[in-house]
Design a protein around this motif. Structure first.
Motif, PDB file in Angstrom:
ATOM      1  N   CYS A   1      47.243  63.080   6.413  1.00  0.00           N
ATOM      2  CA  CYS A   1      47.701  61.718   7.651  1.00  0.00           C
ATOM      3  C   CYS A   1      48.057  61.147   7.302  1.00  0.00           C
TER       4      CYS A   1
ATOM      5  N   CYS B   1      48.177  58.510   8.818  1.00  0.00           N
ATOM      6  CA  CYS B   1      48.117  56.437   9.214  1.00  0.00           C
ATOM      7  C   CYS B   1      48.861  55.287   8.582  1.00  0.00           C
TER       8      CYS B   1
ATOM      9  N   CYS C   1      48.012  55.598   5.265  1.00  0.00           N
ATOM     10  CA  CYS C   1      47.983  56.496   4.279  1.00  0.00           C
ATOM     11  C   CYS C   1      49.511  56.345   3.549  1.00  0.00           C
TER      12      CYS C   1
ATOM     13  N   ARG D   1      40.462  50.356   5.553  1.00  0.00           N
ATOM     14  CA  ARG D   1      41.290  50.549   6.063  1.00  0.00           C
ATOM     15  C   ARG D   1      41.828  48.861   5.767  1.00  0.00           C
TER      16      ARG D   1
HETATM   17 ZN   LIG Z   1      45.181  57.370   6.565  1.00  0.00          ZN
END
Ligand SMILES: [Zn+2]
Ligand SMILES: [Zn+2]
Length: 271
Positions: free
Chosen positions: A19, A21, A24, A245
């Motif tokens: 990942c 994102c 991350c 998140r």
């Molecule tokens: Zn992530």
């Protein structure tokens, strides 16, 4: 006792596999679960995560007297494969062992591993080649394992999602008590030794459900479990910015609004 948090993450760790994102990319790294407890003459590791090789190299700790496994999920027991590699005789790795003189070969290591009968069954069924090289010892709720002057007492916890045979560990030396329970929906005070989780000087317990994510149970279940533990100091583990998140800074500030602390890999504690 000196305590080092080896891994403050969950089953995926941070970053999550494959990942990229925002969370991350920017969060502090969280390795899979593990705790090292040491005192003169005794060093134990609680949970053998798939990151165990890196975790122990990072703190330059090659000698561990005993490894304890809370349950057989990959993030808690996957590192048994690493112990297997280390425990195999040098000759078993080599196609041409005769090329290396016997006094040049590394010593043969052996590892004491303590686990539940259920985890042992899983290991023997799915990875018998791993089980073969390790010294496996079965744990029973409330039966203390003595390592040097340290006592490690396994106790049952409610894992949730699904409910199955899972342990927490209470580690005692003199008047000090450390409790480690990384995967919990709640505790099981009515079961044999089920109250071992109470009144720790230092408790490491699941934290993810407190902050925007389902953990092994709901936020309400986890809050009531942590309250009932009545620890002097509680460090939250099993966290993951990718699922929550939230950035590490946001998570740390949310934790500061509770009476608990956010765990961080390789943080050290003294009791
Ligand atoms: Zn992530
Ligand atoms: Zn689990």
């Amino acid at each position: 006792m000196d305590v080092t948090l080896l891994g403050s993450g969950d089953a995926l760790g941070v970053p999550a596999p494959l990942c990229d994102c925002e969370y991350c990319r920017t969060s502090e790294r969280r390795r899979r679960p593990g705790l090292l407890v040491e005192m003169a003459g005794a060093t134990v590791v609680l949970d053998v995560s798939p990151d165990v090789k890196e975790q122990l190299h990072a703190i330059e700790m090659p000698d561990v007297n005993a490894f304890f496994v809370t349950h057989h999920h990959f993030d808690h027991a996957g590192g048994l494969h690493e112990l297997n590699h280390a425990a195999m005789a040098f000759d078993e790795h080599m196609l041409n062992p005769g090329a290396v003189a016997s006094d040049e070969r590394p010593r043969k290591a052996s590892f004491e591993v303590f686990l539940t009968p259920t985890a042992c069954l899983h290991l023997n069924y799915s990875n018998a080649h791993v089980a073969k090289h390790l010294d496996l010892n079965l744990l029973a709720h409330g039966d203390a394992v003595r390592v040097g002057d340290m006592r490690v007492v396994p106790f049952p916890v409610d894992h949730g999602r699904p409910m199955f045979d899972t342990l927490g560990f209470a580690v005692y030396h003199d008047d000090a008590k450390v409790v480690y329970a990384p995967d919990v929906r709640g505790f099981l005070p009515d079961r044999e030794a089920g109250r071992e989780y109470e009144n720790a000087d230092l408790l490491f317990a699941e934290g993810v459900a407190l902050f925007r994510a389902e953990g092994h149970g709901s936020e309400a279940e986890l809050r009531s479990a942590l309250e009932s533990a009545s620890a002097d100091r509680t460090v939250l583990v099993n966290c993951n910015e990718h699922f929550q998140r939230m950035s590490t800074a946001e998570l740390r500030s949310a934790a500061a609004d509770t009476e608990y602390e956010l765990g961080r890999d390789f943080a050290e504690y003294q009791l």
